[in-house]
Structure formats: structure tokens, C-alpha cells
Design a protein around this motif. Structure first.
Motif, PDB file in Angstrom:
ATOM      1  N   LEU A   4     -11.563  -3.432   4.196  1.00 12.61           N
ATOM      2  CA  LEU A   4     -10.149  -3.720   3.964  1.00 12.61           C
ATOM      3  C   LEU A   4      -9.280  -3.091   5.053  1.00 12.61           C
ATOM      4  O   LEU A   4      -8.294  -3.684   5.492  1.00 12.61           O
ATOM      5  N   ALA A   5      -9.648  -1.877   5.468  1.00 10.57           N
ATOM      6  CA  ALA A   5      -8.893  -1.212   6.537  1.00 10.57           C
ATOM      7  C   ALA A   5      -8.929  -2.036   7.823  1.00 10.57           C
ATOM      8  O   ALA A   5      -7.934  -2.137   8.545  1.00 10.57           O
ATOM      9  N   ARG A   6     -10.060  -2.636   8.093  1.00 12.02           N
ATOM     10  CA  ARG A   6     -10.189  -3.461   9.298  1.00 12.02           C
ATOM     11  C   ARG A   6      -9.397  -4.757   9.194  1.00 12.02           C
ATOM     12  O   ARG A   6      -9.176  -5.430  10.197  1.00 12.02           O
ATOM     13  N   LYS A   7      -9.007  -5.098   7.990  1.00 13.91           N
ATOM     14  CA  LYS A   7      -8.160  -6.279   7.787  1.00 13.91           C
ATOM     15  C   LYS A   7      -6.694  -5.884   7.624  1.00 13.91           C
ATOM     16  O   LYS A   7      -5.872  -6.658   7.140  1.00 13.91           O
ATOM     17  N   LEU A  59      -3.167  16.579  -4.219  1.00 13.77           N
ATOM     18  CA  LEU A  59      -4.389  16.068  -3.607  1.00 13.77           C
ATOM     19  C   LEU A  59      -4.360  16.255  -2.092  1.00 13.77           C
ATOM     20  O   LEU A  59      -3.362  15.950  -1.438  1.00 13.77           O
ATOM     21  N   GLU A  60      -5.452  16.738  -1.545  1.00 13.07           N
ATOM     22  CA  GLU A  60      -5.618  16.873  -0.096  1.00 13.07           C
ATOM     23  C   GLU A  60      -6.112  15.543   0.457  1.00 13.07           C
ATOM     24  O   GLU A  60      -7.196  15.068   0.103  1.00 13.07           O
ATOM     25  N   VAL A  61      -5.332  14.920   1.328  1.00 11.19           N
ATOM     26  CA  VAL A  61      -5.666  13.607   1.881  1.00 11.19           C
ATOM     27  C   VAL A  61      -6.039  13.762   3.347  1.00 11.19           C
ATOM     28  O   VAL A  61      -5.238  14.240   4.155  1.00 11.19           O
ATOM     29  N   LEU A  62      -7.259  13.350   3.690  1.00 10.24           N
ATOM     30  CA  LEU A  62      -7.757  13.444   5.056  1.00 10.24           C
ATOM     31  C   LEU A  62      -7.846  12.049   5.674  1.00 10.24           C
ATOM     32  O   LEU A  62      -8.308  11.106   5.030  1.00 10.24           O
ATOM     33  N   LYS A  63      -7.433  11.924   6.924  1.00  7.42           N
ATOM     34  CA  LYS A  63      -7.607  10.663   7.630  1.00  7.42           C
ATOM     35  C   LYS A  63      -9.005  10.626   8.227  1.00  7.42           C
ATOM     36  O   LYS A  63      -9.393  11.507   8.982  1.00  7.42           O
ATOM     37  N   VAL A  64      -9.787   9.595   7.873  1.00  8.80           N
ATOM     38  CA  VAL A  64     -11.159   9.505   8.376  1.00  8.80           C
ATOM     39  C   VAL A  64     -11.310   8.429   9.444  1.00  8.80           C
ATOM     40  O   VAL A  64     -12.249   8.465  10.242  1.00  8.80           O
ATOM     41  N   GLN A  65     -10.421   7.464   9.445  1.00  6.85           N
ATOM     42  CA  GLN A  65     -10.362   6.474  10.520  1.00  6.85           C
ATOM     43  C   GLN A  65      -9.044   5.733  10.369  1.00  6.85           C
ATOM     44  O   GLN A  65      -8.262   5.990   9.443  1.00  6.85           O
ATOM     45  N   LYS A  66      -8.764   4.809  11.272  1.00  6.24           N
ATOM     46  CA  LYS A  66      -7.516   4.064  11.222  1.00  6.24           C
ATOM     47  C   LYS A  66      -7.382   3.342   9.890  1.00  6.24           C
ATOM     48  O   LYS A  66      -8.274   2.577   9.495  1.00  6.24           O
ATOM     49  N   LYS A  67      -6.309   3.641   9.186  1.00  9.78           N
ATOM     50  CA  LYS A  67      -5.959   3.021   7.902  1.00  9.78           C
ATOM     51  C   LYS A  67      -6.911   3.364   6.760  1.00  9.78           C
ATOM     52  O   LYS A  67      -6.847   2.750   5.691  1.00  9.78           O
ATOM     53  N   MET A  68      -7.813   4.338   6.936  1.00  9.58           N
ATOM     54  CA  MET A  68      -8.674   4.754   5.833  1.00  9.58           C
ATOM     55  C   MET A  68      -8.623   6.266   5.676  1.00  9.58           C
ATOM     56  O   MET A  68      -8.801   7.006   6.647  1.00  9.58           O
TER      57      MET A  68
END
Length: 248
Positions: free
Chosen positions: A27-30, A68-77
Motif C-alpha cells: 500500500l505504501a508503494r501505491k 505510542l512511539e512511531v518509527l519510520k521504517v521506509q517511505k510512507k510506512m
């Protein structure tokens, strides 16, 4: 406002965590902004994305020690990580008033920031899964096309029905999809046909085929699209992501 979807099956080994990661990545890739929330004490989702023992984790938030601790793991995810500490949280919250609503309250401030929020549930039907179902609007069930998988789905359906009546009238099972599928096997085809006859349009048209790359990708801390974009696994989860968007 984002859609919260719990991915759940109390039977282990059905590709639940694999599906959470790769559906989110697809979904992130879309172009969809996705948050993956790990509420499994095994922390497989977090570890599969290369996040180990991150502090603070969802355990701290559930205990009331912050948001909640939110971490960015890749673009848009993005990821809300878990650690092994989560294994004791059900007992620790046993006397907490409104304990079934804690995750829902934690996710509320994030709903406008994401298109999809996927909760990776533990392979059990305890308090953590109840929290996930109380927070979510939808439940997706990944299943192997095997006879015993059909036998076990009744307990999950029963829990969702209880949550609807007592805690969250808006929740519904909206998606069932087959993992580790092999069309050459008669049993796989039979189970699929049985599911479609019982659940109709709730069964996604996309089948996730057996694919060794799906098992290898977590060892590298990667989703299937980053690890092997030309694989059947990438094709299937990309197709599933497209189908999820078409249902929105």
C-alpha cells in the motif's frame, strides 16, 4: 481519517505477520501512508523490519507511560514496535478499569495521520487481541488452505461477535485471504471453494502463493518488495494491496 484493520488468526504459521508487513509495504508503494502496530509479544513484526528491543515500545504505552512511539521504517510506512515485555501485560492490566479500550485511546490521535493502520495481533484470543478488535473497524483473516484452518476459524468469529455486542459495534470481518496457496493441490482448492461459499465477497480474489522469498525477506529486515521485487510474493501482495484499495 485512517482505517484501522486488525490482522488476526489465533492459529500460528498462517503468514499473519508476513501479511501485515507486505500488505503495508504494498500500500505504501501505491502512495498510501501506513502504520503497522505490533501487539504480538513475540515481536516478530518489529524484528522482521530490523527493529529489536526498541524502547519505549507499545508495552510502555499500554502501561500508561506515554503515547505510542512511531518509527519510520521506509517511505510512507511506519511502525509501533513491540518487545518481549509485552508478554506480561495482560496480567499487569488485569485490574485496570476499561483495559479493553487502552489501544483504541492510544490510536485515536494518530488516525488522521495515516490512510491505513494495521494491527498485527498475537496468535491468541486474549486481552491484546481484544484491544485490537475494540480499536479496529475491520478484521482481516489470513488463512492456509487446510482443513484444520477451517476448523479453527469458528472461535475467531465468535470473539468478533462478542466484541460487536459488548465493546465495538462497528467492527466487522471484511477480508479473508489464502496464504501459502498451491492451486495444484486438491485440498487447497477445496478449502478455497468452501470459504467462498460461506463468506462470499469477503474472500479476497488474490491468493498468496508459496514463495521462498517471503520466508527469506525477514532475515534481512526487509519487506518482499525491497528484498525480491520480481518474486511471486511481491506480485501477490502487490495485487492484494490493489484489491484492498479498490474496496475502500
Amino acid at each position: 481519517m485512517g482505517k484501522i484493520i486488525a490482522i488476526s488468526n489465533h492459529k500460528g504459521g498462517v503468514g499473519k505477520t508476513t501479511s501485515a508487513i507486505n500488505l503495508g509495504a504494498g500500500l505504501a508503494r501505491k502512495g498510501k501512508k501506513c502504520l503497522l502496530v505490533d501487539v504480538d509479544p513475540q515481536a516478530n513484526l518489529s524484528q522482521s523490519l530490523g527493529v529489536f528491543d526498541h524502547q519505549p515500545s507499545i508495552y510502555n504505552a499500554l502501561k500508561g507511560e506515554g503515547g505510542l512511539e512511531v518509527l519510520k521504517v521506509q517511505k510512507k510506512m511506519y511502525l509501533v514496535p513491540a518487545t518481549g515485555d509485552l508478554g506480561g501485560v495482560e496480567q499487569e492490566l488485569a485490574a485496570e478499569a476499561g483495559r479493553e479500550f487502552i489501544l483504541k485511546e492510544l490510536l485515536q490521535p494518530l488516525m488522521d495521520d495515516f490512510d491505513y493502520i494495521f494491527i498485527d495481533c498475537p496468535p491468541s484470543l486474549g486481552l491484546l487481541t481484544i484491544n485490537a478488535f475494540t480499536a479496529a473497524q475491520e478484521v482481516y483473516i489470513p488463512m492456509q488452505a487446510q482443513y484444520l484452518a477451517m476448523q479453527g476459524i469458528g472461535k475467531l468469529l465468535g470473539l468478533v461477535e462478542k466484541i460487536q455486542k459488548r465493546l465495538n459495534p462497528d467492527i466487522a470481518i471484511t477480508g479473508i485471504f489464502i496464504t501459502q496457496f498451491d492451486r495444484r493441490k486438491v485440498l487447497n482448492r477445496y478449502v478455497l471453494e468452501t470459504l467462498e461459499s460461506h463468506f462470499g465477497d469477503k474472500v479476497f480474489k488474490t491468493r498468496i502463493r508459496n514463495n521462498v522469498s517471503l520466508a527469506e525477506a525477514p532475515n534481512e529486515g526487509l519487506d518482499i518488495f525491497s528484498y525480491h521485487p520480481a518474486s511471486n510474493g511481491a506480485f501477490d501482495y502487490g495485487k492484494l494491496a490493489k484489491e484492498v484499495i479498490s474496496r475502500s
